[in-house]
Write a protein that holds these residues in place. Sequence first.
Motif, mmCIF file in Angstrom:
data_model
loop_
_atom_site.group_PDB
_atom_site.id
_atom_site.type_symbol
_atom_site.label_atom_id
_atom_site.label_comp_id
_atom_site.label_asym_id
_atom_site.label_seq_id
_atom_site.Cartn_x
_atom_site.Cartn_y
_atom_site.Cartn_z
ATOM 1 N N MET A 1 0.845 -1.183 0.000
ATOM 2 C CA MET A 1 0.000 0.000 0.000
ATOM 3 C C MET A 1 0.890 1.245 0.000
ATOM 4 O O MET A 1 1.970 1.242 0.582
ATOM 5 C CB MET A 1 -0.910 0.000 1.224
ATOM 6 N N GLU A 2 0.465 2.311 -0.621
ATOM 7 C CA GLU A 2 1.271 3.505 -0.727
ATOM 8 C C GLU A 2 1.600 4.088 0.646
ATOM 9 O O GLU A 2 0.785 4.098 1.555
ATOM 10 C CB GLU A 2 0.540 4.569 -1.563
ATOM 11 N N GLU A 3 2.827 4.604 0.753
ATOM 12 C CA GLU A 3 3.274 5.169 2.025
ATOM 13 C C GLU A 3 2.455 6.395 2.408
ATOM 14 O O GLU A 3 2.391 6.774 3.582
ATOM 15 C CB GLU A 3 4.756 5.535 1.916
ATOM 16 N N PRO B 1 -11.052 3.038 1.378
ATOM 17 C CA PRO B 1 -11.967 2.244 0.537
ATOM 18 C C PRO B 1 -11.491 0.803 0.448
ATOM 19 O O PRO B 1 -10.285 0.522 0.538
ATOM 20 C CB PRO B 1 -11.868 2.939 -0.828
ATOM 21 N N GLU B 2 -12.420 -0.108 0.248
ATOM 22 C CA GLU B 2 -12.082 -1.532 0.181
ATOM 23 C C GLU B 2 -11.062 -1.829 -0.906
ATOM 24 O O GLU B 2 -10.192 -2.687 -0.735
ATOM 25 C CB GLU B 2 -13.360 -2.349 -0.057
ATOM 26 N N LYS B 3 -11.130 -1.126 -2.036
ATOM 27 C CA LYS B 3 -10.213 -1.404 -3.144
ATOM 28 C C LYS B 3 -8.764 -1.058 -2.789
ATOM 29 O O LYS B 3 -7.836 -1.540 -3.434
ATOM 30 C CB LYS B 3 -10.636 -0.636 -4.398
ATOM 31 N N ILE B 4 -8.596 -0.252 -1.759
ATOM 32 C CA ILE B 4 -7.246 0.104 -1.315
ATOM 33 C C ILE B 4 -6.806 -0.772 -0.148
ATOM 34 O O ILE B 4 -5.694 -1.302 -0.140
ATOM 35 C CB ILE B 4 -7.182 1.586 -0.907
ATOM 36 N N SER B 5 -7.687 -0.935 0.839
ATOM 37 C CA SER B 5 -7.313 -1.694 2.037
ATOM 38 C C SER B 5 -7.447 -3.203 1.862
ATOM 39 O O SER B 5 -6.777 -3.980 2.538
ATOM 40 C CB SER B 5 -8.174 -1.257 3.221
#
Length: 232
Positions: free
Chosen positions: A1-3, A50-54
């Motif tokens: 995941m992005e910093e 959002p779910e698509k990120i987490s």
Amino acid sequence: MEETWASGSLELLRHADSHIQLDTAFDSRIAFISVDNSVETSIRTFLSLPEKISGVKFQRKEVEEAGNSFPKMVDLLFSKARPKLAGLNDGDIEHYHRIRNQLYHNGTGLGVDRRYLDAYRQIAAVLLNNLFGVKADPKGAEATLENLILLFNEVETLVRKAFEDSGVDTGHTFKWEMAMRDGVLEIEDINQLTELRMIRNAQVHSTAENIDKKRIELGVEIAETLIKKLKG
């Protein structure tokens, strides 16, 4: 995941590190509170993604009901994102959060043991790594409580991966029997895992004067042996 998502938590942890280096009673209190703020920020940020990120679906109603309650946020995180939390324990986080509250609300007369500070700092670092894939300067594998926490996290992550690769359901009541049947683990490995977990939990929740260096050394030794075997 992005910093980017972890920037707030990282900043708070670096602020804690700057006070840890000064090594005074005042700076230890400030550092401990900052570590706790980092933990809370990591959890709050992850719940809001959002779910698509987490990769985890949180209902808006659940997040709103948790509100600003630290225990409720921790409960929600561990109930929905447990696969991401290998090596972490919700009871540990709440234990150290209670210590933070005592430091914050009971004035400047209270001190914090350095071993507690180092241990909570490592929990915050593990949380950042597990939730956002961001490493916060992990230390070497010395026989300290904070490194026992780090090594335990690595063991739990490797065990979970071994289970998943072999199709063993980590939530199954007989997962250990299934793991032995499928050749994922031997009985000796399971016994060592049990011993490691007992050592880790006992030392994390012990009072500062009762922290047992020899038990920590044994835990580090067991963890390193398991990591070598699980990676081999």
